[in-house]
Design an enzyme around this catalytic site. Structure first.
Site, mmCIF file in Angstrom:
data_model
loop_
_atom_site.group_PDB
_atom_site.id
_atom_site.type_symbol
_atom_site.label_atom_id
_atom_site.label_comp_id
_atom_site.label_asym_id
_atom_site.label_seq_id
_atom_site.Cartn_x
_atom_site.Cartn_y
_atom_site.Cartn_z
ATOM 1 N N GLU A 41 7.866 -5.287 0.467
ATOM 2 C CA GLU A 41 6.621 -4.348 0.520
ATOM 3 C C GLU A 41 6.711 -3.394 1.838
ATOM 4 O O GLU A 41 6.738 -3.812 2.875
ATOM 5 C CB GLU A 41 5.379 -5.193 0.835
ATOM 6 C CG GLU A 41 4.063 -4.450 0.930
ATOM 7 C CD GLU A 41 2.845 -5.282 1.365
ATOM 8 O OE1 GLU A 41 2.686 -6.687 1.096
ATOM 9 O OE2 GLU A 41 2.078 -4.663 2.442
ATOM 10 N N ARG A 45 2.167 3.318 6.131
ATOM 11 C CA ARG A 45 1.819 3.588 7.409
ATOM 12 C C ARG A 45 2.608 4.592 8.281
ATOM 13 O O ARG A 45 2.363 4.696 9.353
ATOM 14 C CB ARG A 45 1.526 2.130 8.177
ATOM 15 C CG ARG A 45 0.662 1.213 7.602
ATOM 16 C CD ARG A 45 0.476 0.136 8.336
ATOM 17 N NE ARG A 45 0.236 -1.128 7.565
ATOM 18 C CZ ARG A 45 0.085 -2.282 8.064
ATOM 19 N NH1 ARG A 45 0.509 -2.917 8.954
ATOM 20 N NH2 ARG A 45 -0.458 -3.334 7.186
ATOM 21 N N LYS A 128 -3.764 -11.038 -2.559
ATOM 22 C CA LYS A 128 -3.276 -11.069 -1.362
ATOM 23 C C LYS A 128 -4.317 -11.621 -0.318
ATOM 24 O O LYS A 128 -5.435 -11.409 -0.538
ATOM 25 C CB LYS A 128 -2.801 -9.764 -0.776
ATOM 26 C CG LYS A 128 -2.605 -9.510 0.786
ATOM 27 C CD LYS A 128 -1.961 -8.335 1.103
ATOM 28 C CE LYS A 128 -2.332 -7.947 2.642
ATOM 29 N NZ LYS A 128 -1.127 -7.165 3.061
HETATM 30 C C1 3PG Z 1 0.237 -6.531 6.202
HETATM 31 O O1 3PG Z 1 -0.189 -5.336 6.039
HETATM 32 O O2 3PG Z 1 0.285 -7.304 5.129
HETATM 33 C C2 3PG Z 1 0.430 -7.100 7.387
HETATM 34 O O3 3PG Z 1 0.272 -6.242 8.389
HETATM 35 C C3 3PG Z 1 1.246 -8.097 7.611
HETATM 36 O O4 3PG Z 1 0.804 -8.768 8.780
HETATM 37 P P1 3PG Z 1 1.648 -9.389 9.784
HETATM 38 O O5 3PG Z 1 2.220 -8.317 10.463
HETATM 39 O O6 3PG Z 1 0.940 -10.162 10.725
HETATM 40 O O7 3PG Z 1 2.950 -10.049 9.373
#
Ligand code: 3PG
Length: 208
Positions: A41, A45, A128
């Protein structure tokens, strides 16, 4: 067309990638694939995210999609770049329509019963759970199994190699997502060996 069920069953962990340079996408993907992780994924950003998705669409064995899909335009741009799936931190009916129009699986983000009900009303049961660790963690996901036996979750947000087993042991968790496999600092250092090692450990996590 890939289904959300196939996506969530691609492995115990979906790698969440925030890439500053599109040129890093293929080496990161190769390291993750070498370790046994296929679902990638790429968060929308960074300015290079769409170019990274484009680059990954040509990598054999990878299932590359877009994360942080916040609006219909994001979804359209991700689809045009070759994203095989869409992931969002929350639920919006307009995004449900867009995902259907684009014929792409979409994992909407939910953290409450009302959000699960809204997603369900729009036809989405593969979700999710975000941000997982601060929204009640594995205990919350377990509690959702009562009223929502049809829902399947990909908890994301604060997941690590150490706490992933608590989620993966639950029957309503298909996979977890997280950035710990290929965090920004490892990518910046081009430490493909460490990313591969983390992927190998993650791919070996058992699902309940
Ligand atoms: C996301 O976008 O799903 C999160 O930023 C991932 O979360 P994490 O950086 O805590 O793994």
């Amino acid at each position: 067309m890939l289904t959300s069920a196939e996506l969530m069953r691609a492995g115990p962990v979906m790698a969440v990638l925030t890439l500053e340079a599109a040129a890093d996408a293929v080496p990161v993907a190769r390291a993750l694939l070498a370790g046994g992780i296929r679902a990638l994924e790429v968060t929308l950003r960074t300015p290079e995210a769409l170019r990274a998705i484009e680059a990954l669409s040509g990598v054999d064995g990878a299932l590359a999609g877009a994360g942080t899909v916040l609006c219909v335009d994001d979804a359209a741009r991700a689809a045009a770049a070759g994203a095989r799936f869409l992931v969002s931190p929350g639920f919006r009916p307009a995004l449900a329509d867009a995902a259907r129009r684009l014929a792409l699986p979409w994992l909407p983000g939910v953290a409450t019963a009302s959000e699960i009900m809204a997603a369900r009303e729009a036809g989405f049961d593969d979700l999710k759970f975000f941000p997982a660790e601060t929204s009640g963690g594995a205990a919350a996901v377990a509690a959702f199994a009562g009223p929502f036996p049809m829902a399947r979750f990909c908890p994301t947000g604060g997941i690590t190699q150490a706490n992933a087993p608590r989620y993966l042991a639950l029957a309503n968790v298909a996979c977890v997502g997280g950035s710990w496999l290929a965090p920004r600092d490892l990518v910046a250092r081009r430490d493909w060996a460490e990313i591969e090692a983390r992927a190998r450990a993650a791919a070996a996590l058992a699902r309940g």
